[in-house]
Design a protein around this motif. Structure first.
Motif, PDB file in Angstrom:
ATOM      1  N   PRO A  41     -16.951  -1.606   0.775  1.00  0.00           N
ATOM      2  CA  PRO A  41     -16.199  -2.229  -0.323  1.00  0.00           C
ATOM      3  C   PRO A  41     -14.690  -2.053  -0.183  1.00  0.00           C
ATOM      4  N   TRP A  42     -14.274  -0.946   0.383  1.00  0.00           N
ATOM      5  CA  TRP A  42     -12.844  -0.690   0.548  1.00  0.00           C
ATOM      6  C   TRP A  42     -12.293  -1.314   1.823  1.00  0.00           C
ATOM      7  N   SER A  43     -13.133  -1.544   2.812  1.00  0.00           N
ATOM      8  CA  SER A  43     -12.634  -2.095   4.079  1.00  0.00           C
ATOM      9  C   SER A  43     -12.094  -3.505   3.890  1.00  0.00           C
ATOM     10  N   PHE A  44     -12.753  -4.314   3.086  1.00  0.00           N
ATOM     11  CA  PHE A  44     -12.261  -5.670   2.858  1.00  0.00           C
ATOM     12  C   PHE A  44     -10.918  -5.645   2.126  1.00  0.00           C
ATOM     13  N   ALA A  45     -10.788  -4.715   1.175  1.00  0.00           N
ATOM     14  CA  ALA A  45      -9.510  -4.570   0.467  1.00  0.00           C
ATOM     15  C   ALA A  45      -8.425  -4.112   1.444  1.00  0.00           C
ATOM     16  N   ALA A  46      -8.752  -3.203   2.350  1.00  0.00           N
ATOM     17  CA  ALA A  46      -7.773  -2.721   3.339  1.00  0.00           C
ATOM     18  C   ALA A  46      -7.334  -3.854   4.257  1.00  0.00           C
ATOM     19  N   TRP A  47      -8.241  -4.735   4.629  1.00  0.00           N
ATOM     20  CA  TRP A  47      -7.869  -5.851   5.503  1.00  0.00           C
ATOM     21  C   TRP A  47      -6.995  -6.867   4.775  1.00  0.00           C
ATOM     22  N   ARG A  48      -7.238  -7.059   3.476  1.00  0.00           N
ATOM     23  CA  ARG A  48      -6.341  -7.924   2.693  1.00  0.00           C
ATOM     24  C   ARG A  48      -4.940  -7.327   2.638  1.00  0.00           C
TER      25      ARG A  48
END
Length: 130
Positions: free
Chosen positions: A37-44
Motif C-alpha cells: 500500500p505504501w509502495s504505490f504512494a512512494a512511486w507517486r
C-alpha cells in the motif's frame, strides 16, 4: 518555459537523488509485500520529486470530495510512525537551507510540499496544474 527551467534546475541540484530514493524505497516496500500500500504512494511521490514544477498535490478530500477512510488513516499513521516523520524532517531541513537565498524560495516551497507528502502519502494524488 519557466517551469522547464525550474524543473531542470531542480533535477540537476538534487531532484534526481530524491526521486531515486523514493523509487528505491517503493521497490523495497513492494518486495516485502506487506508494504505494497505504501509502495504505490512512494512511486507517486518519486514522480513528483523528479519533476515538481507545473504539477500539484491533490489531497483525498479535495479532488473527489471523498475522504481516505479508516484504512487510509491507519496506513498514514503507521507510515508516519515508522518512516514519515524523519523523511519529512529531511525535506524540511533542505527547505530551510534553500529558503536562505531568494533564488531558492520556489525550491523550498516544493520541498515543503514534499515534506507534507512524506508525512501523509496515502490518499494524495499528483496532477498537472491547469
Amino acid at each position: 518555459m519557466i517551469r522547464l527551467i525550474l524543473n531542470l534546475l531542480w533535477l540537476f541540484f538534487g531532484g534526481w537523488l530524491s526521486g531515486l530514493l523514493w523509487l528505491l524505497g517503493g521497490a523495497i516496500l513492494a518486495i516485502t509485500v506487506v508494504g505494497l500500500p505504501w509502495s504505490f504512494a512512494a512511486w507517486r511521490i518519486a514522480s513528483y520529486s523528479f519533476w515538481p514544477f507545473g504539477r500539484e498535490v491533490v489531497w483525498a478530500g479535495e479532488a473527489t470530495g471523498k475522504d481516505v477512510g479508516c484504512l487510509g488513516i491507519g496506513l498514514n499513521v503507521i507510515w508516519f510512525v515508522f518512516a514519515g516523520w524523519y523523511i519529512a524532517l529531511s525535506h524540511l531541513i533542505i527547505a530551510v537551507a534553500e529558503a536562505i537565498t531568494i533564488i531558492g524560495i520556489p525550491f523550498a516551497l516544493k520541498d515543503l510540499e514534499l515534506a507534507k507528502l512524506a508525512m501523509l502519502p496515502v490518499g494524495a494524488t499528483i496532477r498537472d496544474k491547469p
